[in-house]
Design a protein around this motif. Structure first.
Motif, PDB file in Angstrom:
ATOM      1  N   GLY A  42       0.964  -1.196  -0.137  1.00 20.51           N
ATOM      2  CA  GLY A  42      -0.272  -0.053   0.307  1.00 20.51           C
ATOM      3  C   GLY A  42       1.048   1.530   0.201  1.00 20.51           C
ATOM      4  N   GLY A  43       0.223   2.004  -0.205  1.00 20.51           N
ATOM      5  CA  GLY A  43       0.978   3.807  -0.108  1.00 20.51           C
ATOM      6  C   GLY A  43       0.109   4.540  -0.888  1.00 20.51           C
ATOM      7  N   LEU A  44       0.911   6.151  -0.711  1.00 20.45           N
ATOM      8  CA  LEU A  44      -0.040   7.419  -1.463  1.00 20.45           C
ATOM      9  C   LEU A  44       0.511   7.408  -3.291  1.00 20.45           C
ATOM     10  CD1 LEU A  44      -1.275   9.975  -1.466  1.00 20.45           C
ATOM     11  CD2 LEU A  44       0.961  11.157  -0.714  1.00 20.45           C
ATOM     12  N   VAL A  45      -0.983   7.352  -3.933  1.00 16.81           N
ATOM     13  CA  VAL A  45      -0.287   7.329  -5.380  1.00 16.81           C
ATOM     14  C   VAL A  45      -1.369   8.827  -5.514  1.00 16.81           C
ATOM     15  CG1 VAL A  45      -1.873   5.631  -5.958  1.00 16.81           C
ATOM     16  CG2 VAL A  45      -0.484   5.816  -7.734  1.00 16.81           C
ATOM     17  N   GLN A  46      -1.153   9.392  -6.577  1.00 18.50           N
ATOM     18  CA  GLN A  46      -1.566  10.021  -7.353  1.00 18.50           C
ATOM     19  C   GLN A  46      -3.049   9.482  -8.719  1.00 18.50           C
ATOM     20  OE1 GLN A  46       1.148  12.442  -9.493  1.00 18.50           O
ATOM     21  NE2 GLN A  46       0.602  14.297  -7.824  1.00 18.50           N
ATOM     22  N   ALA A  47      -4.449   9.837  -8.688  1.00 23.41           N
ATOM     23  CA  ALA A  47      -5.711   9.728  -9.580  1.00 23.41           C
ATOM     24  C   ALA A  47      -4.257   9.244 -10.705  1.00 23.41           C
ATOM     25  CB  ALA A  47      -6.384  10.658  -9.641  1.00 23.41           C
ATOM     26  N   GLY A  48      -5.191   8.158 -11.253  1.00 22.64           N
ATOM     27  CA  GLY A  48      -5.255   7.437 -12.619  1.00 22.64           C
ATOM     28  C   GLY A  48      -3.015   7.176 -12.324  1.00 22.64           C
ATOM     29  N   GLY A  49      -2.520   6.224 -11.042  1.00 29.32           N
ATOM     30  CA  GLY A  49      -1.321   5.825 -10.616  1.00 29.32           C
ATOM     31  C   GLY A  49      -2.260   4.302 -10.633  1.00 29.32           C
ATOM     32  N   SER A  50      -0.605   3.431 -10.196  1.00 31.16           N
ATOM     33  CA  SER A  50      -1.407   2.416 -10.122  1.00 31.16           C
ATOM     34  C   SER A  50      -0.081   1.813  -8.451  1.00 31.16           C
ATOM     35  CB  SER A  50      -0.100   1.454 -11.554  1.00 31.16           C
ATOM     36  OG  SER A  50      -0.928   2.097 -12.388  1.00 31.16           O
ATOM     37  N   LEU A  51      -0.801   0.966  -8.274  1.00 32.34           N
ATOM     38  CA  LEU A  51      -0.436   0.182  -6.953  1.00 32.34           C
ATOM     39  C   LEU A  51      -0.706  -1.697  -7.471  1.00 32.34           C
ATOM     40  CD1 LEU A  51      -1.109   2.326  -4.001  1.00 32.34           C
ATOM     41  CD2 LEU A  51       1.330   2.061  -4.999  1.00 32.34           C
ATOM     42  N   ARG A  52       0.440  -2.179  -6.290  1.00 33.49           N
ATOM     43  CA  ARG A  52       0.369  -3.151  -6.089  1.00 33.49           C
ATOM     44  C   ARG A  52       0.719  -3.974  -5.397  1.00 33.49           C
ATOM     45  NH1 ARG A  52       3.642  -8.539  -9.109  1.00 33.49           N
ATOM     46  NH2 ARG A  52       4.936  -8.574  -6.856  1.00 33.49           N
ATOM     47  N   LEU A  53      -0.850  -4.390  -4.633  1.00 32.83           N
ATOM     48  CA  LEU A  53      -0.630  -5.226  -3.565  1.00 32.83           C
ATOM     49  C   LEU A  53      -0.010  -6.587  -3.549  1.00 32.83           C
ATOM     50  CD1 LEU A  53      -3.879  -3.261  -2.089  1.00 32.83           C
ATOM     51  CD2 LEU A  53      -1.438  -2.762  -2.026  1.00 32.83           C
ATOM     52  N   SER A  54       0.161  -6.831  -2.530  1.00 28.78           N
ATOM     53  CA  SER A  54       1.126  -8.372  -2.241  1.00 28.78           C
ATOM     54  C   SER A  54      -0.291  -9.236  -0.950  1.00 28.78           C
ATOM     55  CB  SER A  54       1.855  -9.242  -1.968  1.00 28.78           C
ATOM     56  OG  SER A  54       2.956  -8.627  -3.297  1.00 28.78           O
ATOM     57  N   CYS A  55      -0.035 -10.237  -1.192  1.00 29.92           N
ATOM     58  CA  CYS A  55      -0.456 -10.531   0.208  1.00 29.92           C
ATOM     59  C   CYS A  55      -0.192 -12.559   0.658  1.00 29.92           C
ATOM     60  CB  CYS A  55      -2.024 -10.940   0.503  1.00 29.92           C
ATOM     61  SG  CYS A  55      -2.975 -12.348   1.759  1.00 29.92           S
ATOM     62  N   ALA A  56       0.915 -12.545   1.219  1.00 26.10           N
ATOM     63  CA  ALA A  56       1.361 -13.465   1.814  1.00 26.10           C
ATOM     64  C   ALA A  56       0.681 -13.805   2.517  1.00 26.10           C
ATOM     65  CB  ALA A  56       2.939 -13.326   2.512  1.00 26.10           C
ATOM     66  N   ALA A  57       0.491 -15.372   2.223  1.00 25.98           N
ATOM     67  CA  ALA A  57      -0.295 -16.441   3.379  1.00 25.98           C
ATOM     68  C   ALA A  57       0.677 -17.383   3.835  1.00 25.98           C
ATOM     69  CB  ALA A  57      -1.343 -17.376   2.396  1.00 25.98           C
ATOM     70  N   SER A  58       0.423 -17.793   5.128  1.00 24.44           N
ATOM     71  CA  SER A  58       1.130 -19.213   6.194  1.00 24.44           C
ATOM     72  C   SER A  58       0.564 -19.528   7.198  1.00 24.44           C
ATOM     73  CB  SER A  58       2.718 -18.051   6.534  1.00 24.44           C
ATOM     74  OG  SER A  58       1.825 -17.488   7.537  1.00 24.44           O
ATOM     75  N   GLY A  59       0.677 -20.591   7.443  1.00 22.69           N
ATOM     76  CA  GLY A  59       0.445 -22.060   8.648  1.00 22.69           C
ATOM     77  C   GLY A  59      -0.544 -22.465   7.753  1.00 22.69           C
ATOM     78  N   ARG A  60      -1.728 -22.943   7.970  1.00 26.69           N
ATOM     79  CA  ARG A  60      -2.224 -23.973   7.434  1.00 26.69           C
ATOM     80  C   ARG A  60      -3.040 -23.716   5.759  1.00 26.69           C
ATOM     81  NH1 ARG A  60      -3.165 -27.838  11.474  1.00 26.69           N
ATOM     82  NH2 ARG A  60      -5.354 -28.295  10.712  1.00 26.69           N
ATOM     83  N   THR A  61      -2.622 -23.024   5.005  1.00 23.36           N
ATOM     84  CA  THR A  61      -3.201 -22.655   3.849  1.00 23.36           C
ATOM     85  C   THR A  61      -3.402 -23.233   3.107  1.00 23.36           C
ATOM     86  OG1 THR A  61      -1.161 -23.270   2.425  1.00 23.36           O
ATOM     87  CG2 THR A  61      -0.891 -21.367   3.613  1.00 23.36           C
ATOM     88  N   PHE A  62      -3.916 -25.152   3.797  1.00 22.88           N
ATOM     89  CA  PHE A  62      -4.651 -26.521   2.982  1.00 22.88           C
ATOM     90  C   PHE A  62      -6.204 -25.977   2.881  1.00 22.88           C
ATOM     91  CE2 PHE A  62      -4.834 -28.618   6.487  1.00 22.88           C
ATOM     92  CZ  PHE A  62      -3.688 -28.575   7.728  1.00 22.88           C
ATOM     93  N   ASN A  63      -6.036 -24.710   4.006  1.00 24.11           N
ATOM     94  CA  ASN A  63      -7.464 -24.690   4.468  1.00 24.11           C
ATOM     95  C   ASN A  63      -8.208 -23.855   3.804  1.00 24.11           C
ATOM     96  OD1 ASN A  63      -7.838 -26.413   6.290  1.00 24.11           O
ATOM     97  ND2 ASN A  63      -7.627 -24.996   8.102  1.00 24.11           N
ATOM     98  N   THR A  64      -7.201 -22.584   2.883  1.00 25.19           N
ATOM     99  CA  THR A  64      -7.686 -21.759   1.686  1.00 25.19           C
ATOM    100  C   THR A  64      -7.904 -22.371   0.571  1.00 25.19           C
ATOM    101  OG1 THR A  64      -6.091 -20.620   1.911  1.00 25.19           O
ATOM    102  CG2 THR A  64      -7.027 -19.811   3.917  1.00 25.19           C
TER     103      THR A  64
END
Length: 124
Positions: A9-31
């Protein structure tokens, strides 16, 4: 239990781009499905996009279709949200969530695990 950690996440101007990441750990086979939700100040949490770990099925909110792309890296247990052509109304805390059922869902209550969120601010 599955642990989910968002980043990017972060601050970006309108028209710009961002890439979010979500790292999963633990009992990931449950999702089976991972989703992204957004919560703006004073508003309810709203659905953005979802994807199955298995296969290529995705689901998007109408408001982000054509601008946002959800993807995954199974080897890294990580889900991404590429956000292009950002608008001020996309501002909010973005949460990653996981659910055991294989059904793609836009309903927050159907998700079992949640991350702490990452702030995205789009300035006009």
């Amino acid at each position: 239990q599955v642990q989910l950690v968002e980043s990017g996440g972060g601050l970006v101007q309108a028209g710009g781009s961002l890439r979010l990441s979500c790292a999963a750990s633990g009992r990931t086979f449950n999702t089976a499905v991972m989703g992204w939700f957004r919560q703006a100040p004073g508003k309810e949490r709203e659905f953005v996009a979802a994807i199955r770990w298995s296969g290529d099925s995705t689901l998007y909110a109408n408001s982000v279709k054509g601008r946002f792309t959800i993807s995954k890296d199974n080897a890294k247990n990580t889900v991404y949200l590429q956000m292009n052509s950002l608008k001020p109304e996309n501002t909010g805390v973005y949460y990653c969530a996981g659910k055991r059922s294989t059904v793609l869902s836009a309903i927050a209550a159907t998700y079992d695990s949640w991350g702490q969120g990452t702030q995205v601010t789009v300035s006009s």
